[in-house]
Design a protein around this motif. Structure first.
Motif, PDB file in Angstrom:
ATOM      1  N   SER A   1     -27.159 -27.063  80.865  1.00  0.00           N
ATOM      2  CA  SER A   1     -26.556 -25.745  80.731  1.00  0.00           C
ATOM      3  C   SER A   1     -25.132 -25.734  81.258  1.00  0.00           C
ATOM      4  N   ALA A   2     -24.907 -26.369  82.397  1.00  0.00           N
ATOM      5  CA  ALA A   2     -23.560 -26.408  82.969  1.00  0.00           C
ATOM      6  C   ALA A   2     -22.597 -27.175  82.061  1.00  0.00           C
ATOM      7  N   ILE A   3     -23.045 -28.315  81.555  1.00  0.00           N
ATOM      8  CA  ILE A   3     -22.191 -29.112  80.661  1.00  0.00           C
ATOM      9  C   ILE A   3     -21.895 -28.335  79.384  1.00  0.00           C
ATOM     10  N   SER A   4     -22.902 -27.663  78.841  1.00  0.00           N
ATOM     11  CA  SER A   4     -22.698 -26.876  77.621  1.00  0.00           C
ATOM     12  C   SER A   4     -21.738 -25.724  77.860  1.00  0.00           C
ATOM     13  N   GLY A   5     -21.840 -25.089  79.009  1.00  0.00           N
ATOM     14  CA  GLY A   5     -20.938 -23.987  79.326  1.00  0.00           C
ATOM     15  C   GLY A   5     -19.498 -24.437  79.446  1.00  0.00           C
ATOM     16  N   VAL A   6     -19.282 -25.550  80.143  1.00  0.00           N
ATOM     17  CA  VAL A   6     -17.919 -26.075  80.293  1.00  0.00           C
ATOM     18  C   VAL A   6     -17.386 -26.536  78.930  1.00  0.00           C
ATOM     19  N   ALA A   7     -18.228 -27.190  78.145  1.00  0.00           N
ATOM     20  CA  ALA A   7     -17.806 -27.622  76.807  1.00  0.00           C
ATOM     21  C   ALA A   7     -17.450 -26.412  75.943  1.00  0.00           C
ATOM     22  N   GLY A   8     -18.238 -25.352  76.051  1.00  0.00           N
ATOM     23  CA  GLY A   8     -17.946 -24.138  75.293  1.00  0.00           C
ATOM     24  C   GLY A   8     -16.607 -23.532  75.661  1.00  0.00           C
ATOM     25  N   LEU A   9     -16.295 -23.528  76.943  1.00  0.00           N
ATOM     26  CA  LEU A   9     -14.988 -23.010  77.377  1.00  0.00           C
ATOM     27  C   LEU A   9     -13.847 -23.874  76.843  1.00  0.00           C
ATOM     28  N   GLY A  10     -14.035 -25.192  76.860  1.00  0.00           N
ATOM     29  CA  GLY A  10     -13.022 -26.080  76.309  1.00  0.00           C
ATOM     30  C   GLY A  10     -12.836 -25.875  74.810  1.00  0.00           C
ATOM     31  N   LEU A  11     -13.947 -25.657  74.114  1.00  0.00           N
ATOM     32  CA  LEU A  11     -13.857 -25.411  72.670  1.00  0.00           C
ATOM     33  C   LEU A  11     -13.178 -24.076  72.373  1.00  0.00           C
ATOM     34  N   LEU A  12     -13.416 -23.084  73.209  1.00  0.00           N
ATOM     35  CA  LEU A  12     -12.729 -21.801  73.027  1.00  0.00           C
ATOM     36  C   LEU A  12     -11.225 -21.959  73.213  1.00  0.00           C
ATOM     37  N   LYS A  13     -10.843 -22.754  74.191  1.00  0.00           N
ATOM     38  CA  LYS A  13      -9.425 -22.968  74.446  1.00  0.00           C
ATOM     39  C   LYS A  13      -8.757 -23.644  73.247  1.00  0.00           C
ATOM     40  N   ARG A  14      -9.514 -24.514  72.562  1.00  0.00           N
ATOM     41  CA  ARG A  14      -8.970 -25.191  71.375  1.00  0.00           C
ATOM     42  C   ARG A  14      -9.156 -24.387  70.093  1.00  0.00           C
ATOM     43  N   ARG A  15      -9.694 -23.174  70.243  1.00  0.00           N
ATOM     44  CA  ARG A  15      -9.922 -22.259  69.113  1.00  0.00           C
ATOM     45  C   ARG A  15     -10.911 -22.812  68.088  1.00  0.00           C
ATOM     46  N   ARG A  16     -11.894 -23.513  68.554  1.00  0.00           N
ATOM     47  CA  ARG A  16     -12.972 -24.005  67.696  1.00  0.00           C
ATOM     48  C   ARG A  16     -14.182 -23.098  67.961  1.00  0.00           C
ATOM     49  N   TYR A  17     -14.126 -21.932  67.350  1.00  0.00           N
ATOM     50  CA  TYR A  17     -15.047 -20.848  67.685  1.00  0.00           C
ATOM     51  C   TYR A  17     -16.490 -21.127  67.285  1.00  0.00           C
ATOM     52  N   VAL A  18     -16.714 -21.733  66.148  1.00  0.00           N
ATOM     53  CA  VAL A  18     -18.093 -22.001  65.707  1.00  0.00           C
ATOM     54  C   VAL A  18     -18.752 -23.006  66.640  1.00  0.00           C
ATOM     55  N   ALA A  19     -18.029 -24.053  66.981  1.00  0.00           N
ATOM     56  CA  ALA A  19     -18.574 -25.044  67.906  1.00  0.00           C
ATOM     57  C   ALA A  19     -18.800 -24.424  69.292  1.00  0.00           C
ATOM     58  N   ALA A  20     -17.901 -23.545  69.716  1.00  0.00           N
ATOM     59  CA  ALA A  20     -18.063 -22.871  71.006  1.00  0.00           C
ATOM     60  C   ALA A  20     -19.295 -21.983  70.996  1.00  0.00           C
ATOM     61  N   TRP A  21     -19.553 -21.354  69.862  1.00  0.00           N
ATOM     62  CA  TRP A  21     -20.756 -20.523  69.738  1.00  0.00           C
ATOM     63  C   TRP A  21     -22.007 -21.382  69.907  1.00  0.00           C
ATOM     64  N   GLY A  22     -22.004 -22.554  69.286  1.00  0.00           N
ATOM     65  CA  GLY A  22     -23.148 -23.460  69.422  1.00  0.00           C
ATOM     66  C   GLY A  22     -23.344 -23.929  70.853  1.00  0.00           C
ATOM     67  N   ALA A  23     -22.246 -24.251  71.526  1.00  0.00           N
ATOM     68  CA  ALA A  23     -22.337 -24.683  72.925  1.00  0.00           C
ATOM     69  C   ALA A  23     -22.862 -23.555  73.810  1.00  0.00           C
ATOM     70  N   ALA A  24     -22.414 -22.342  73.545  1.00  0.00           N
ATOM     71  CA  ALA A  24     -22.891 -21.192  74.329  1.00  0.00           C
ATOM     72  C   ALA A  24     -24.378 -20.954  74.081  1.00  0.00           C
ATOM     73  N   ALA A  25     -24.804 -21.086  72.835  1.00  0.00           N
ATOM     74  CA  ALA A  25     -26.223 -20.907  72.518  1.00  0.00           C
ATOM     75  C   ALA A  25     -27.065 -21.961  73.227  1.00  0.00           C
ATOM     76  N   LEU A  26     -26.584 -23.204  73.253  1.00  0.00           N
ATOM     77  CA  LEU A  26     -27.298 -24.270  73.955  1.00  0.00           C
ATOM     78  C   LEU A  26     -27.369 -23.985  75.452  1.00  0.00           C
ATOM     79  N   ALA A  27     -26.290 -23.481  76.030  1.00  0.00           N
ATOM     80  CA  ALA A  27     -26.283 -23.161  77.463  1.00  0.00           C
ATOM     81  C   ALA A  27     -27.307 -22.081  77.784  1.00  0.00           C
ATOM     82  N   VAL A  28     -27.371 -21.054  76.965  1.00  0.00           N
ATOM     83  CA  VAL A  28     -28.332 -19.967  77.200  1.00  0.00           C
ATOM     84  C   VAL A  28     -29.758 -20.470  77.029  1.00  0.00           C
ATOM     85  N   ALA A  29     -29.999 -21.240  75.977  1.00  0.00           N
ATOM     86  CA  ALA A  29     -31.348 -21.782  75.749  1.00  0.00           C
ATOM     87  C   ALA A  29     -31.772 -22.680  76.908  1.00  0.00           C
ATOM     88  N   ALA A  30     -30.857 -23.486  77.418  1.00  0.00           N
ATOM     89  CA  ALA A  30     -31.181 -24.363  78.539  1.00  0.00           C
ATOM     90  C   ALA A  30     -31.536 -23.561  79.786  1.00  0.00           C
TER      91      ALA A  30
END
Length: 102
Positions: free
Chosen positions: A12-41
């Protein structure tokens, strides 16, 4: 915390940090997936931390388990219901005069 829960917390922690990095790079769909994985975890972590208790102190997984026939009936019931209800509408459409249904 149980030993099963720790890898899920790390995931969950890795997914959350990855999601923030993806948001910074404006890769919104991938960030959504990372956020979903963090919540599921996190949700799975809660269950893993509680195992084998369903309700802490009062109900275990073995006590809450149903009889073997219950899952079988839950799986077969909807299929049998559909098979009983399906022939009626099919026969009604089949018996319409030609050209009246599409």
């Amino acid at each position: 915390m149980r030993r099963w829960a720790l890898p899920l917390v790390v995931l969950s922690a890795i997914s959350g940090v990855a999601g923030l990095g993806l948001l910074k790079r404006r890769r919104y769909v991938a960030a959504w997936g990372a956020a979903a994985l963090a919540v599921a975890a996190i949700l799975w972590t809660w269950g893993a931390a509680q195992y084998p208790a369903m309700l802490v102190g009062s109900l275990t997984v073995d006590q809450a388990a149903s009889q073997p026939a219950v899952p079988c009936a839950r799986l077969l019931g909807p299929g049998l219901r559909r098979s009983a209800a399906y022939p009626g509408p099919v026969a009604a459409v089949r018996d319409l005069p030609a050209g009246t249904h599409r």
